[in-house]
Design a protein around this motif. Structure first.
Motif, PDB file in Angstrom:
ATOM      1  N   HIS A   1       0.807  -1.223   0.000  1.00 36.63           N
ATOM      2  CA  HIS A   1       0.000   0.000   0.000  1.00 36.63           C
ATOM      3  C   HIS A   1       0.841   1.276   0.000  1.00 36.63           C
ATOM      4  O   HIS A   1       0.297   2.358   0.105  1.00 36.63           O
TER       5      HIS A   1
ATOM      6  N   SER B   1       3.385   2.317   2.200  1.00 38.71           N
ATOM      7  CA  SER B   1       4.063   2.763   3.422  1.00 38.71           C
ATOM      8  C   SER B   1       5.515   2.294   3.486  1.00 38.71           C
ATOM      9  O   SER B   1       6.407   3.066   3.825  1.00 38.71           O
TER      10      SER B   1
ATOM     11  N   ASP C   1      -6.589   2.020   7.399  1.00 34.09           N
ATOM     12  CA  ASP C   1      -6.783   2.262   5.965  1.00 34.09           C
ATOM     13  C   ASP C   1      -5.478   2.607   5.251  1.00 34.09           C
ATOM     14  O   ASP C   1      -5.479   3.042   4.104  1.00 34.09           O
ATOM     15  N   ASN C   2      -4.361   2.391   5.923  1.00 32.21           N
ATOM     16  CA  ASN C   2      -3.014   2.618   5.370  1.00 32.21           C
ATOM     17  C   ASN C   2      -2.805   4.041   4.881  1.00 32.21           C
ATOM     18  O   ASN C   2      -2.036   4.272   3.955  1.00 32.21           O
ATOM     19  N   SER C   3      -3.460   5.003   5.514  1.00 30.82           N
ATOM     20  CA  SER C   3      -3.361   6.385   5.036  1.00 30.82           C
ATOM     21  C   SER C   3      -2.499   7.286   5.928  1.00 30.82           C
ATOM     22  O   SER C   3      -2.252   8.427   5.569  1.00 30.82           O
ATOM     23  N   ARG C   4      -2.063   6.790   7.071  1.00 36.58           N
ATOM     24  CA  ARG C   4      -1.266   7.632   7.964  1.00 36.58           C
ATOM     25  C   ARG C   4       0.107   7.893   7.367  1.00 36.58           C
ATOM     26  O   ARG C   4       0.820   6.955   6.998  1.00 36.58           O
TER      27      ARG C   4
END
Length: 195
Positions: free
Chosen positions: A12, A14, A168-171
């Motif tokens: 994703h 990161s 949601d793997n958005s940080r």
């Protein structure tokens, strides 16, 4: 010139962002260059029909690149406390390097990202160290001289940098996480020069 191979799998994005921070740390050391590489997905479809070049991001690694590096940083998202299957699949094909002792005595470190703070970061890092130890590599982590290890409220371990990506793997990477990634890259480059 010393080369640090930053080999990672990122589903994703990161771990890829962490790899870029490690590269900055490597290249802060004079006469050092970072080479970013990834591994292909593993699927039930025959590998023979998969593309040999990824659609975007870093190129796929070759055994020759692994053999030629002066140091290695290995990164993966955590999967139930272990490295992701694509990275493990690649490592399982490195027997020729193990038989020839090609990686013996080279410094190596590991890094990871998980969705949650308690998503198995340390066990994932330890799982990535095992094949490196079998190859005779010299494992390094992050010493507590890195003040961010004490102050971080997200990722970061003495076993290697880590990141908490969120469900949601958005940080985004925190300042501490970025600095710890850079610190490992710098450490690996310095060790490559010393050894």
């Amino acid at each position: 010139m010393k080369t640090v191979l930053i080999l990672y799998y990122s589903r994703h994005g990161s771990v890829a962002k962490m790899a870029q921070q490690l590269a900055r740390g490597v290249e802060s050391v004079p006469d050092s260059v970072a080479i970013l590489r990834t591994v292909p997905e593993v699927s039930e479809i025959c590998e023979a029909v998969a593309d040999s070049i990824p659609d975007n991001g870093a190129p796929y690694v070759t055994l020759d690149e692994l053999k030629a590096c002066d140091a290695l940083a290995l990164g993966s998202p955590g999967r139930f406390g272990n490295m992701a299957a694509p990275l493990k699949h690649f490592l399982e094909k490195t027997s020729s390097l193990w038989l020839s002792g090609s990686l013996v005595g080279k410094p190596a470190g590991v890094f990871t990202s998980t969705s949650s703070l308690h998503g198995g970061q340390e066990s994932t890092l330890l799982s990535m160290m095992l094949p490196l130890l079998h190859h005779g590599m010299l494992i390094t982590g992050l010493p507590y001289a890195e003040a961010d290890l004490i102050s971080t409220q997200s990722g970061g371990t003495p076993y290697g940098p880590s990141h908490v990506a969120g469900s949601d793997n958005s940080r985004p990477l925190t300042d501490e996480e970025r600095r710890l990634c850079s610190a490992l890259g710098k450490r690996l480059a310095q060790l490559a020069h010393k050894l």
